[in-house]
Design an enzyme around this catalytic site. Structure first.
Site, PDB file in Angstrom:
ATOM      1  N   CYS A   1      75.234  10.483 -61.031  1.00 38.77           N
ATOM      2  CA  CYS A   1      73.970  10.996 -61.556  1.00 38.77           C
ATOM      3  C   CYS A   1      73.823  10.629 -63.043  1.00 38.77           C
ATOM      4  CB  CYS A   1      73.868  12.497 -61.307  1.00 38.77           C
ATOM      5  SG  CYS A   1      72.165  13.123 -61.292  1.00 38.77           S
TER       6      CYS A   1
ATOM      7  N   HIS B   1      75.559  13.565 -55.305  1.00 36.07           N
ATOM      8  CA  HIS B   1      76.562  14.569 -55.614  1.00 36.07           C
ATOM      9  C   HIS B   1      77.240  15.059 -54.334  1.00 36.07           C
ATOM     10  CE1 HIS B   1      75.637  15.298 -59.851  1.00 36.07           C
ATOM     11  NE2 HIS B   1      74.350  15.264 -59.555  1.00 36.07           N
TER      12      HIS B   1
END
Length: 483
Positions: A330, A427
């Site tokens: 991310c 994630h």
């Protein structure tokens, strides 16, 4: 008839989240339909819910403990700090505003209706709601407009259990002092107390329990010993992130100033053959790391400047030159690219900055946040990967042709031509056992089933609560909703 009980703390970090998880699993094991609830949380460690919003990671763990899907109604207000004085405000799973602390204090009363709406909706789905407070009700300077502690308890008419933390010392003063400082109407909501994190022979605190009851009039629900396996459960707070020594394979993780969604580390910490080292500011990245993992960030551009200020960019270059692997997730993925552009000032002032330049990709920030629970395929092996996406910005560039994940036929991630440096937006991917084994390699393989291990720890936590806390009295003290 639905009943509810609220666990408040005589201070921050007294273990409320863990107690709620253990209570939820214990009553679920007894056959009750249980749901966790936290009116207001502050955390950059968020989870994506079944209804497509985000809540605090602790409430997602508590939902797992209660054996139900995480839902935005379990945490209707989530504050995600972006600076020392400001935070993004998430209401019922969606971004509501970005506010400075002083402005949020004025806006809190407007949010009580959303809090009660979510609470009442959740009550219609369960036999028992276990509510978690935030911080301490003794912070009477924050009482006006409160939605997190006694303000909520009063509005929803929910009885309270006050928790003290004996590990930090002075627990008798914590509990008795809380009653002393509270306005009488607030103190009247507290029906019992418990003591958490005891080490040693609990009978040694019998006189302490007697003293607290003598001063407060509250009955004791028990003294809960330190739960040694707590580290195996996903951490909620950034302060709970800690290095853990395991095997020879070393993963170095720079602690970014605005680190976010650090649950990516939990399955790695659980691996017996892996050592995870959290690198604090002022320390260099270790020269013997096998993998440097750059985690997510709530403020990527600010954390990129922080990364450089520590000299970690120089250390990372040396790590790569030595043949070490790098993974950015991310915000960490965005930092690894050549450029980050924020023309609308999503993270602050409108700007374009140079990235670390280890991946040939560029990111442009945009106001649309992607929130999705995601199933993907790890392209090198075809293994299934489960995770979630929670990010602003789009990333593209030549190294995206070396994508290593596929999501519904869409290529995801980027890598250097030799695969040494990788990044993606997904994630939670290390929670998938087959992927984790392939990514780390045969030298660190184990038989860890991460999801099953977490579930087994929750069962042992529930047994711990059954043994040391008077759950029958707690259930008796729980009040009928709306009574």
């Amino acid at each position: 008839m639905t009943k509810a009980i609220m666990i408040q703390g005589a201070g921050s970090n007294v273990g409320k989240s863990m107690l709620v998880a253990g209570i939820a699993r214990a009553f679920a094991n007894r056959g009750l339909s249980v749901a966790p609830f936290k009116p207001q949380n502050m955390s950059n460690n968020a989870a994506v819910t079944i209804d497509g919003g985000e809540i605090g990671r602790a409430q997602a763990l508590q939902a797992l403990a209660a054996r139900r899907e995480a839902h935005t109604d379990m945490n209707p207000v989530l504050l995600k700090p972006e600076t020392d004085t400001g935070a993004q405000v998430i209401v019922q799973g969606k971004r509501w505003d970005t506010m400075r602390a002083r402005d949020y204090a004025k806006a809190k009363p407007k949010l009580m209706s959303a809090v009660l709406e979510s609470f009442n909706r959740l009550c219609s789905t369960a036999d028992l709601i276990v509510v978690e407070g935030a911080g301490s009700p003794a912070e009477v300077n924050l009482r006006a407009g409160d939605i997190a502690n006694m303000g909520f308890a009063e509005a929803a008419r929910v009885p309270v259990v006050l928790t003290g933390d004996i590990d930090r010392g002075g627990v008798i003063a914590q509990v008795v002092g809380t009653q002393t400082i509270l306005p009488p109407n607030d103190a009247a909501h507290i029906k019992a107390f418990c003591i958490n994190k005891f080490r040693g022979d609990v009978s040694l605190f019998d006189d302490g329990l007697t003293a607290i009851t003598a001063h407060t009039g509250w009955p004791s629900l028990g003294v809960i010993p330190w739960f040694a396996e707590a580290w195996k459960l996903p951490a909620e707070d950034v302060m709970d992130i800690a290095s853990r020594r395991g095997g020879a394979y070393k993963i170095a993780v720079p602690r970014l100033a605005r680190i976010a969604n650090f649950d990516d580390l939990d399955p790695l910490v659980a691996e017996p053959n892996v050592s995870v080292e959290i690198i604090e500011q002022g320390r260099p990245l270790p020269g013997d790391a096998d993998l440097v993992l750059i985690p997510g960030s709530k403020a990527t551009i600010a954390d990129l400047a922080f990364f450089r200020a520590q000299g970690w960019d120089v250390d990372l270059h040396a790590h790569i030159r030595r043949g070490g692997r790098v993974l950015g997730i991310c915000g960490g993925y965005q930092m690894l690219g050549t450029q980050i552009s924020d023309p609308l000032g999503i993270e602050g002032a409108a700007t374009t900055v140079q990235g670390l330049g280890f991946l040939d990709v560029q990111t442009q920030m945009s106001p649309q946040k992607r929130l999705a629970r995601t199933s993907a395929t790890y392209l090198p092996t075809g293994d299934a990967v489960e995770g979630y996406e929670i990010h602003l910005g789009q990333t593209s560039g030549p190294d995206c042709t070396h994508a290593w994940l596929s999501i519904d036929g869409r290529a995801e991630g980027a890598a250097s031509a030799n695969g040494q440096i990788m990044g993606c937006y997904l994630h939670g991917l290390f929670g998938s056992d087959a992927f984790r084994a392939c990514f780390l390699g045969q030298s660190v393989s184990s038989d860890l089933n991460y999801a099953a291990d977490v579930d087994a720890v929750l069962d042992r936590l529930a047994a711990h609560m059954e043994q040391h806390m008077d759950l029958d009295l707690l259930l008796e003290l729980a009040g009928p909703v709306g009574a």
